[in-house]
Write a protein that holds these residues in place. Structure first.
Motif, PDB file in Angstrom:
ATOM      1  N   LEU A   1      49.331   7.140  -9.298  1.00  0.00           N
ATOM      2  CA  LEU A   1      50.155   7.264  -8.106  1.00  0.00           C
ATOM      3  C   LEU A   1      49.648   6.406  -6.955  1.00  0.00           C
ATOM      4  O   LEU A   1      50.424   6.013  -6.075  1.00  0.00           O
ATOM      5  CB  LEU A   1      50.237   8.726  -7.664  1.00  0.00           C
ATOM      6  CG  LEU A   1      50.915   9.677  -8.665  1.00  0.00           C
ATOM      7  CD1 LEU A   1      51.021  11.081  -8.072  1.00  0.00           C
ATOM      8  CD2 LEU A   1      52.289   9.158  -9.039  1.00  0.00           C
ATOM      9  N   GLY A   2      48.366   6.111  -6.941  1.00  0.00           N
ATOM     10  CA  GLY A   2      47.819   5.279  -5.874  1.00  0.00           C
ATOM     11  C   GLY A   2      48.279   3.844  -5.935  1.00  0.00           C
ATOM     12  O   GLY A   2      48.122   3.088  -4.966  1.00  0.00           O
TER      13      GLY A   2
ATOM     14  N   ASP B   1      54.554   2.189  -4.925  1.00  0.00           N
ATOM     15  CA  ASP B   1      55.021   1.955  -3.551  1.00  0.00           C
ATOM     16  C   ASP B   1      55.502   3.232  -2.881  1.00  0.00           C
ATOM     17  O   ASP B   1      55.405   3.378  -1.670  1.00  0.00           O
ATOM     18  CB  ASP B   1      56.159   0.924  -3.562  1.00  0.00           C
ATOM     19  CG  ASP B   1      55.702  -0.418  -4.121  1.00  0.00           C
ATOM     20  OD1 ASP B   1      54.672  -0.927  -3.639  1.00  0.00           O
ATOM     21  OD2 ASP B   1      56.357  -0.930  -5.043  1.00  0.00           O
ATOM     22  N   SER B   2      56.061   4.138  -3.686  1.00  0.00           N
ATOM     23  CA  SER B   2      56.605   5.355  -3.098  1.00  0.00           C
ATOM     24  C   SER B   2      56.492   6.477  -4.116  1.00  0.00           C
ATOM     25  O   SER B   2      56.619   6.251  -5.325  1.00  0.00           O
ATOM     26  CB  SER B   2      58.067   5.154  -2.687  1.00  0.00           C
ATOM     27  OG  SER B   2      58.613   6.334  -2.159  1.00  0.00           O
ATOM     28  N   VAL B   3      56.246   7.684  -3.607  1.00  0.00           N
ATOM     29  CA  VAL B   3      56.147   8.870  -4.459  1.00  0.00           C
ATOM     30  C   VAL B   3      57.228   9.847  -4.033  1.00  0.00           C
ATOM     31  O   VAL B   3      57.378  10.145  -2.847  1.00  0.00           O
ATOM     32  CB  VAL B   3      54.757   9.528  -4.349  1.00  0.00           C
ATOM     33  CG1 VAL B   3      54.707  10.805  -5.194  1.00  0.00           C
ATOM     34  CG2 VAL B   3      53.671   8.563  -4.788  1.00  0.00           C
ATOM     35  N   VAL B   4      57.997  10.342  -5.040  1.00  0.00           N
ATOM     36  CA  VAL B   4      59.028  11.349  -4.793  1.00  0.00           C
ATOM     37  C   VAL B   4      58.602  12.613  -5.513  1.00  0.00           C
ATOM     38  O   VAL B   4      58.414  12.611  -6.731  1.00  0.00           O
ATOM     39  CB  VAL B   4      60.404  10.882  -5.296  1.00  0.00           C
ATOM     40  CG1 VAL B   4      61.442  11.990  -5.115  1.00  0.00           C
ATOM     41  CG2 VAL B   4      60.850   9.628  -4.567  1.00  0.00           C
TER      42      VAL B   4
ATOM     43  N   PHE C   1      51.955   6.952  -1.220  1.00  0.00           N
ATOM     44  CA  PHE C   1      50.960   7.890  -1.735  1.00  0.00           C
ATOM     45  C   PHE C   1      50.055   8.398  -0.624  1.00  0.00           C
ATOM     46  O   PHE C   1      49.739   9.598  -0.544  1.00  0.00           O
ATOM     47  CB  PHE C   1      50.135   7.204  -2.841  1.00  0.00           C
ATOM     48  CG  PHE C   1      49.099   8.103  -3.452  1.00  0.00           C
ATOM     49  CD1 PHE C   1      49.485   9.167  -4.258  1.00  0.00           C
ATOM     50  CD2 PHE C   1      47.733   7.887  -3.236  1.00  0.00           C
ATOM     51  CE1 PHE C   1      48.527   9.989  -4.826  1.00  0.00           C
ATOM     52  CE2 PHE C   1      46.793   8.717  -3.800  1.00  0.00           C
ATOM     53  CZ  PHE C   1      47.178   9.765  -4.612  1.00  0.00           C
ATOM     54  N   SER C   2      49.646   7.510   0.249  1.00  0.00           N
ATOM     55  CA  SER C   2      48.759   7.946   1.348  1.00  0.00           C
ATOM     56  C   SER C   2      49.488   8.901   2.279  1.00  0.00           C
ATOM     57  O   SER C   2      48.905   9.888   2.754  1.00  0.00           O
ATOM     58  CB  SER C   2      48.255   6.720   2.122  1.00  0.00           C
ATOM     59  OG  SER C   2      49.342   5.978   2.647  1.00  0.00           O
ATOM     60  N   GLN C   3      50.765   8.664   2.516  1.00  0.00           N
ATOM     61  CA  GLN C   3      51.523   9.549   3.409  1.00  0.00           C
ATOM     62  C   GLN C   3      51.667  10.948   2.834  1.00  0.00           C
ATOM     63  O   GLN C   3      51.453  11.950   3.526  1.00  0.00           O
ATOM     64  CB  GLN C   3      52.913   8.954   3.664  1.00  0.00           C
ATOM     65  CG  GLN C   3      52.909   7.709   4.544  1.00  0.00           C
ATOM     66  CD  GLN C   3      54.272   7.068   4.632  1.00  0.00           C
ATOM     67  OE1 GLN C   3      55.146   7.299   3.797  1.00  0.00           O
ATOM     68  NE2 GLN C   3      54.477   6.246   5.661  1.00  0.00           N
ATOM     69  N   VAL C   4      52.052  11.052   1.570  1.00  0.00           N
ATOM     70  CA  VAL C   4      52.250  12.386   0.993  1.00  0.00           C
ATOM     71  C   VAL C   4      50.930  13.108   0.808  1.00  0.00           C
ATOM     72  O   VAL C   4      50.883  14.347   0.881  1.00  0.00           O
ATOM     73  CB  VAL C   4      53.013  12.289  -0.346  1.00  0.00           C
ATOM     74  CG1 VAL C   4      54.403  11.733  -0.137  1.00  0.00           C
ATOM     75  CG2 VAL C   4      52.263  11.448  -1.364  1.00  0.00           C
TER      76      VAL C   4
END
Length: 1481
Positions: free
Chosen positions: A784-785, A788-791, A804-807
């Motif tokens: 996940l690191g 570009d984006s994790v949902v 990843f850093s935001q979530v």
């Protein structure tokens, strides 16, 4: 001399007095005027044909021109001679001359524009010959003075010229060049044939004879089809019309089919009317012939040639009837083939577009039935569509003629007909109700069989064969055959009612006439009785075949309703996902372009249920990698389906810009070569292909496969491991060079280091897809690191979305989900990685448009075009030439018998029918035959007594009537007995025994059989072939036995009445047998080819249904439809050949029958001439039954052929009823203790095995021992033998040498059920069956509800099941499609928990489960199976690192076996290298 028309139409008791010469001249003149008009029209139409090069002057052409000159000279002479003799002007001669001149012009013009014979000229010269013969005869018979030799010579010359021109026109070209076209095997030879060749099917003779000489027919020998049936034009037009019809308020599939067939149906009706009209005229001629015998020698003016003319007329009527009837069938063959073809296309197209809700209503088994049974039933009924009007009209006309013959007495017969019509209608209602039940039960049986065959490995691993066999047999015997028994009973009653009506019509008519009239038309003499009897025989077919036609109509109506239910089923909403084009090379394109966008989306699987996904907002830009994560049941796979447009969108919008590549969670693999599976219809690019192989880590796999990338892959990838299937599916996506990649957890099925390799070189920021939009569903949180984006999904909603850093910084659901599993490693089967991948992006390769015919479906007859088009010079060390593909085929081509039906097959069918049943059937038929013949002979005796004025009192008449009635009723009762034996005894016994034997044989076959046999072939056996035994065999036998009995009775009575007829019956019998012998190879083998092609079509359909989501996502729907149509075209060609050969035989048999009528009449006339008298009753009897011969012989042969074709199905069923079986389920003399195994020790001692004889060993001298309750992890690279070890333990494959000991007992000494039922397994590919949750967990009903709920609790699935109102009775759809893949694996886990076997095998059982749930499940397994021996095949090494010991396999041998700590401490050890690679950063 008198005119033929007057002879036929004159009053019954007088002889005509109209001179023939007057009427002959008038009719001939008018007909010549019509021929002139026809020739002129033909000349005008010929102007539209383009002129071609001058035809070579062959000797046939020179003779033709000579004949034309002679014809004109003779016609001119016939005009000139009367003028010279000052005779009246002969307009007929002038018209004759004029028509001959026009024929000359047309002949020259046609010869310069066509190589074929002219139909108009052929008909003209035939008419000219007949007219000239009539004129010549009249001239000779009516010359009052001396005969004018000049006129006679002119007529003879004109006759000779007409016959010569007719012959020359018919043989203008050599028959081979006109009929057989070897350069184009798809050309219909009938299109090159002239009118007479088409009428008598002479165009088929060369091929029939060739088939007879070879005694074998193959695909290249099949006839081409007519132009309107070739290609996909018919399908395209039909589907377009159906689409327009669906837009209307009340769509009608019947109306659309009528629009495509009405012309051919109407024209065939015209031909049938001509045939029936000729048939109805024959009793009138019979009356005149009997009158001729009565008045010959006593009435002045009745001459011998009058009788000969009547005999010739009878033969001509038979000829017209036969040729018109075959023309009717020829024209009707076109709509039959058209309907079958377009309905198959409609069904296949529909299954690729069905919505999820519609798929739940139409299972694979039902769709197979739609294709193999229902479409065929609808098409077959086209052959009987004219019977709906022809039979009633024929009965009405015949009854009117009976009224003209016997007066008002025939109303008694009309009353019997009315009673029979009411009874038939009433009985048809019962038949229809039971047929409906029969179809429903058949669908249920096919649904269960389909699921069992699709998951046979799971059935065997769980030792559920007996449960499935009992379930299928219960449906078959208690329900389906019960309905068939009722259908047969009511059919027998209907047929008995019809036969009784036929007898009673004659009985009550004669009785009414004798009792209440007896004088209006004279006594019941031979003329009255046998003319009436001929009328009764004419209505015998409509009455006796009426129930059969009604049955066909009922079956077709039911099939039509079923096909309509599919055709009108809801399809996927085309606007559920808005698909748009995208040009990434456009100047305005940028990396910020959003290619996938879901806004405020709300989706559900079924229209009536609650939404599965709510408030979905997600987007993916052109170069972006979006990861979708969540726990089991969160809706990850549903989100993928929503983006692809496979779900019902209730709110929001979905936009997809650009081409899509899709990798499903459960890989879909075609039955094709590995290369074809990757290319998927795209052109072959060696450079790209090699890079895709390396990036997807497939290179080492190619080295292990026997044929490299040209190895054929079995159905559902049967010869690939789970990891290999996942990587092939991924390689297909990468090779497609799409704009958008939707990847549904492709890393779950592969080893840790392979997963890392794939992520690095394919999916990740440095992979080949780095410039593409990627949506990755995954449980591998370690990657996940790098996205570009994790949902994050939870309960069908997006709970978090961002980088990843935001979530992670938000410390929400994603943080909780990831933080506890950061140490999770990869998963998968280990593979030697390929170094040197340069991270090339897809932008270096141009998007591809498929340039070759798509060839990736099952049942290929040849190497696919994608292979054959590849450049063999571009091979690498890991690929092989396409020509080698045939050396590495997995799917075996079905063995096709050559020659006639073997006696062993017939004996097998008689045995399954029951010998006592067959003897009873034969005995009842012999009785029926004797009674029917006796009744007719009794009529002859009665009429003879009336002719001789010996029966003048009512007492004798009553006596004759009573005996006649008793014989007729006895014959009907005997026939009813035969029908009961046929339907209630023979058919039910055969249906029960054949199905049960084949079912047990196939279920007991080893897995090697299922690896090499397409599922479509097996399903075809249980649907189409069993349907032949259930329905076609008894129905056709019923009709054929009636026709055979009628033919035998006719021959016996004719010979008894006129013994000299044996002189031509014996040659006729030889011709009959010779024709049948010649045509059988063609029909037999064409039907065999049709059966094979049908199975291939079914396999194609089954494969397309399973991969429908992938096919739609890749935009390959039209390619698959094209491939299916090619298979269907071959099937149609086989059917066309089969039907053409049948017509070829039928027209010849009818011509033989017409010859029998003519020769019988001539023989009677010559007998009259020699002896001076002929018994009128015997003459009437012989001629009456001679008339019945036309059509009866054809029916006999047609039924014999259909029965033989049904015996081909019996032949196939017999072949699959005696397959090589695996070891016995239970060995009564050697059964283990109920408590075995008590400890759970597992020991392999010098064990070796292979998958099939002739293949290399997959396990070689394996020896190790597992202690009681020990937990052992099993690891190794791909192909190391991990799965083979499991299959060996469950005895799916047997030992080549060595032993497997369970608690010290050799498992080979016990039956398979005793071994497999003592073991538990949780497979990598979860197996669910249609039924309830309870049935999926406990098919034998061996556990209580408490035990089941306890197992569900430990499997973490109880809460989900409780949310369903039905709880344990909640219905699992086919394949478990209403459960996620993770939930399916949890159900498999619950099975193992419920069984509590002492030995448990886990084959990466939690690969599709999120890490958190995986940890919980692993903990449950440790607790619940702490007293069990557990063997775990691991792809994720962290799941087995806490095992007691770890077994490392390499190339089928034990490489290492020790504790985890010892293996990790071992320098240079294989396990240590795998562990280090899995945990690299």
């Amino acid at each position: 001399m008198y005119d033929l028309g007057s002879m036929i139409l004159a009053d019954r008791d007088t002889w005509p007095r109209v001179p023939a010469i007057e009427l002959t001249c008038g009719i001939v003149g008018k007909l010549y005027a019509l021929t002139i008009a026809a020739l002129v029209i033909g000349l005008v139409r010929l102007r539209k044909v383009e002129r071609r090069a001058h035809r070579a002057q062959t000797w046939q052409l020179k003779i033709k021109y000579f004949a034309l000159g002679l014809a004109i000279s003779s016609s001119a002479l016939l005009v000139w001679l009367p003028a010279q003799a000052s005779q009246p002007f002969d307009m007929t001669a002038v018209l004759q001359l004029l028509s001959t001149c026009v024929a000359l012009v047309l002949s020259f013009a046609h010869g310069r524009r066509s190589r074929l014979s002219s139909d108009i000229l052929l008909v003209y010269w035939l008419f000219s010959a007949i007219a000239t013969t009539a004129q010549l005869r009249s001239l000779i018979k009516h010359s009052t003075d001396s005969l004018d030799i000049s006129v006679l010579v002119a007529y003879v010359a004109l006759l000779g010229a007409s016959l010569t021109a007719l012959w020359a026109e018919a043989t203008a070209q050599p028959s081979e060049s006109r009929i057989h076209l070897p350069d184009d095997d798809k050309q219909d030879p009938a299109e090159q044939a002239h009118i007479f060749s088409r009428l008598i099917f002479a165009w088929a003779t060369p091929a029939i004879n060739a088939g007879y000489r070879r005694n074998y027919l193959d695909i290249e020998h099949l006839y081409g089809m007519p132009r309107e049936l070739t290609g996909d034009q018919a399908n395209v037009k039909f589907l377009a019309q159906w689409t327009r019809s669906q837009a209307q308020s009340s769509p009608s599939l019947l109306r659309v089919m009528w629009n495509g067939t009405w012309r051919d149906i109407l024209w065939s009706g015209v031909y049938l009317a001509i045939s029936v009209g000729s048939q109805l005229l024959q009793p009138l001629l019979l009356r005149r012939i009997i009158t001729f015998f009565q008045v010959y020698g006593t009435v002045k003016g009745v001459e011998l040639d009058d009788g000969l003319l009547l005999a010739a007329s009878m033969g001509v009527l038979g000829l017209v009837r036969a040729t018109a009837f075959q023309a009717y069938w020829l024209r009707l063959m076109l709509p039959f083939m058209w309907v079958d073809k377009v309905l198959s296309a409609l069904i296949f197209r529909k299954v690729l577009h069905l919505s999820s809700e519609s798929r739940s209503k139409h299972t694979i088994g039902e769709i197979v039935s739609y294709l193999s049974v229902d479409a065929d039933r609808i098409a077959v009924f086209v052959n009987y569509i004219h019977c709906l009007w022809c039979y009633p009209l024929q009965i009405i006309v015949v009854m009117y003629m009976l009224y003209q013959t016997m007066g008002w007495s025939c109303l008694a017969g009309v009353a019997m007909l009315a009673i029979n019509a009411c009874a038939s209608t009433w009985l048809a209602g019962f038949v229809q109700a039971h047929v409906r039940d029969f179809f429903n039960w058949r669908d249920q049986r096919m649904r269960v069989i389909t699921e069992a065959m699709s998951n046979m490995k799971g059935v065997k691993l769980y030792s559920w064969q007996s449960a499935f066999i009992d379930r299928i047999c219960k449906i078959r015997d208690a329900n389906e055959l019960h309905s068939l028994r009722k259908v047969g009973m009511w059919k027998a009653i209907m047929n008995t009612s019809s036969s009784l009506t036929t007898v009673l019509i004659g009985l009550v008519t004669f009785a009414t006439y004798e009792v209440f009239d007896g004088v209006s038309h004279g006594p019941l003499t031979s003329k009255l009785i046998f003319v009436s009897l001929s009328y009764f025989l004419l209505i015998q077919e409509p009455i006796s075949q009426g129930p059969f036609v009604m049955t066909q109509f009922i079956n077709a109506a039911k099939s039509y309703v079923r096909v309509c239910s599919l055709a009108n089923s809801a399809e996927l909403d085309p606007v559920a996902a808005d698909r748009k084009e995208y040009d990434r090379d456009s100047p305005i394109a940028s990396s910020d372009d959003v290619l996938v966008s879901v806004e405020k989306g709300e989706f559900k699987w079924l229209t009536a249920e609650e939404p599965t996904l709510r408030n979905i907002d997600i987007e993916c830009k052109r170069d972006q990698l979006v990861a979708v994560v969540g726990r089991v049941g969160a809706g990850k796979s549903s989100l993928v389906s929503a983006i692809l447009g496979d779900m019902v969108k209730s709110r929001g919008s979905v936009t997809v810009r650009g081409s899509v590549a899709y990798v499903p969670q459960q890989a879909w693999i075609m039955n094709a070569t590995l290369r074809d599976n990757i290319l998927f219809g795209h052109r072959f690019d060696q450079v790209l292909y090699d890079r895709v192989l390396d990036a997807c880590a497939l290179r080492p796999d190619l080295e292990m496969l026997p044929g490299g990338d040209m190895t054929e892959i079995g159905e559902k990838g049967i010869n690939l491991s789970g990891g290999q299937k996942a990587r092939v599916s991924l390689a297909r996506a990468v090779y497609s060079r799409a704009d958008i990649y939707i990847l549904d957890d492709p890393l779950a099925a592969v080893d840790a280091h392979v997963g890392k390799h794939i992520f690095t070189h394919v999916v990740g920021p440095q992979g080949m897809l780095k410039t593409r939009a990627r949506i990755l569903v995954t449980n591998a949180v370690q990657y996940l690191g790098n996205v570009d984006s994790v949902v994050m999904l939870c309960n069908g909603q997006v709970v978090e979305c961002g980088s990843f850093s935001q979530v992670m910084d938000s410390r929400g659901e994603t943080f909780d989900y990831v933080s506890s599993h950061m140490i999770e490693g990869g998963a998968g089967s280990d593979t030697q990685l390929v170094d040197g991948i340069d991270g090339t992006s897809m932008d270096e390769f141009q998007p591809d448009t498929p340039s070759t015919l798509f060839a990736g479906l099952s049942g290929q007859l040849q190497v696919s075009s994608a292979c054959t088009s590849s450049n063999s010079s571009a091979r690498t060390s890991t690929t092989e030439s396409p020509s080698c593909a045939s050396l590495h085929k997995i799917i075996k081509k079905e063995e096709r018998a050559v020659g006639g039906i073997e006696w062993a097959t017939i004996q097998f069918y008689l045995e399954v029918c029951g010998s006592s049943n067959v003897r009873g059937l034969v005995a009842s038929l012999v009785l029926a035959l004797a009674f029917n013949a006796g009744g007719s002979l009794w009529l002859a005796r009665w009429s003879n007594a009336n002719d001789s004025q010996k029966s003048e009192n009512s007492h004798e008449s009553t006596f004759y009537l009573a005996i006649y009635g008793l014989l007729g009723v006895a014959g009907v009762l005997a026939m009813a007995m035969s029908l009961l034996f046929l339907w209630m005894r023979c058919t039910l016994s055969a249906s029960h025994n054949t199905h049960r034997q084949m079912l047990h044989s196939i279920f007991r076959s080893p897995m090697a059989f299922f690896d090499s046999t397409p599922i479509g072939r097996i399903l075809g056996l249980f649907s189409g072939d069993i349907a032949q035994i259930d329905d076609n065999m008894p129905t056709t036998s019923d009709m054929g036995l009636k026709a055979l009995m009628q033919a035998v009775v006719a021959v016996v009575l004719i010979v008894i009445s006129a013994p000299l007829t044996l002189l031509f019956f014996l040659p006729s019998a030889y011709i009959y047998m010779d024709l049948q012998r010649r045509f059988l190879p063609t029909t037999r083998d064409s039907k065999r080819i049709a059966n094979t092609m049908r199975d291939i079509s079914l396999s194609t359909t089954e494969e397309a249904i399973n991969g429908a989501a992938s096919i739609r996502a890749y935009g390959r729907v039209s390619a698959f439809e094209t491939t299916f149509m090619e298979r269907t075209e071959l099937l149609c060609r086989a059917w066309w050949t089969y039907m053409s050969a049948n017509r070829w035989l039928a027209v010849r048999l009818d011509l033989v029958s017409a010859g029998i009528i003519f020769l019988t009449t001539v023989l009677l006339i010559l007998t009259q001439l020699v002896t001076g008298s002929v018994n009128g009753s015997h003459a009437g009897l012989s001629l009456t039954y001679a008339l019945s011969m036309i059509g009866v012989l054809t029916t006999c042969i047609r039924c014999t052929t259909i029965v033989e074709m049904a015996l081909i199905s019996v032949e196939r069923v017999r072949r699959y009823s005696f397959l090589d079986a695996e070891a016995p389920e239970i060995i009564e003399d050697c059964r283990p203790e109920r408590s075995w195994p008590m400890e759970g020790t597992v020991e392999f001692k010098n064990y070796s095995t292979r998958y099939r004889e002739g293949l290399d060993l997959v396990l070689k001298d394996v020896s190790f021992a597992v202690k009681p309750c020990e937990k052992v992890g099993i690891v190794g690279r791909t192909g190391a033998g991990k799965s083979s070890l499991t299959l060996a333990l469950f005895r799916i494959i047997e030992a080549a040498e060595g032993q497997i000991l369970l608690d010290g007992e050799d498992i080979a000494q016990y039956g398979l059920f005793d071994v497999r039922s003592k073991l538990s397994i949780i497979p990598q590919d979860p197996v669910l069956f249609a039924g309830t949750v309870r049935e999926n967990l406990d098919p034998f009903n061996a556990y209580s509800d408490q035990d089941i709920w306890r197992a569900l609790e430990h499997a973490r699935l109880a809460d989900f099941i409780r949310t369903k109102d039905e709880r344990l009775e909640f219905v699992v759809t086919q394949g478990g499609e209403n459960f996620s893949v993770g939930q399916r694996q949890l159900i498999c886990l619950a099975r193992a928990l419920l069984k509590r076997a002492k030995v448990l095998v886990l084959d990466e059982a939690t690969a599709a489960i999120d890490p958190e749930s995986d940890a919980i499940i692993q903990d449950s397994i440790r607790k619940e199976f702490k007293d069990c021996t557990v063997l775990t095949i691991a792809h994720r090494l962290n799941t087995i690192i806490d095992s007691d010991r770890i077994l490392v396999l390499d190339q089928g041998q034990v490489a290492e076996f020790d504790t985890p700590s010892a293996l990790l401490a071992k320098e240079g050890g294989l396990f240590k290298s795998l562990w280090n690679r899995a945990n690299e950063n």
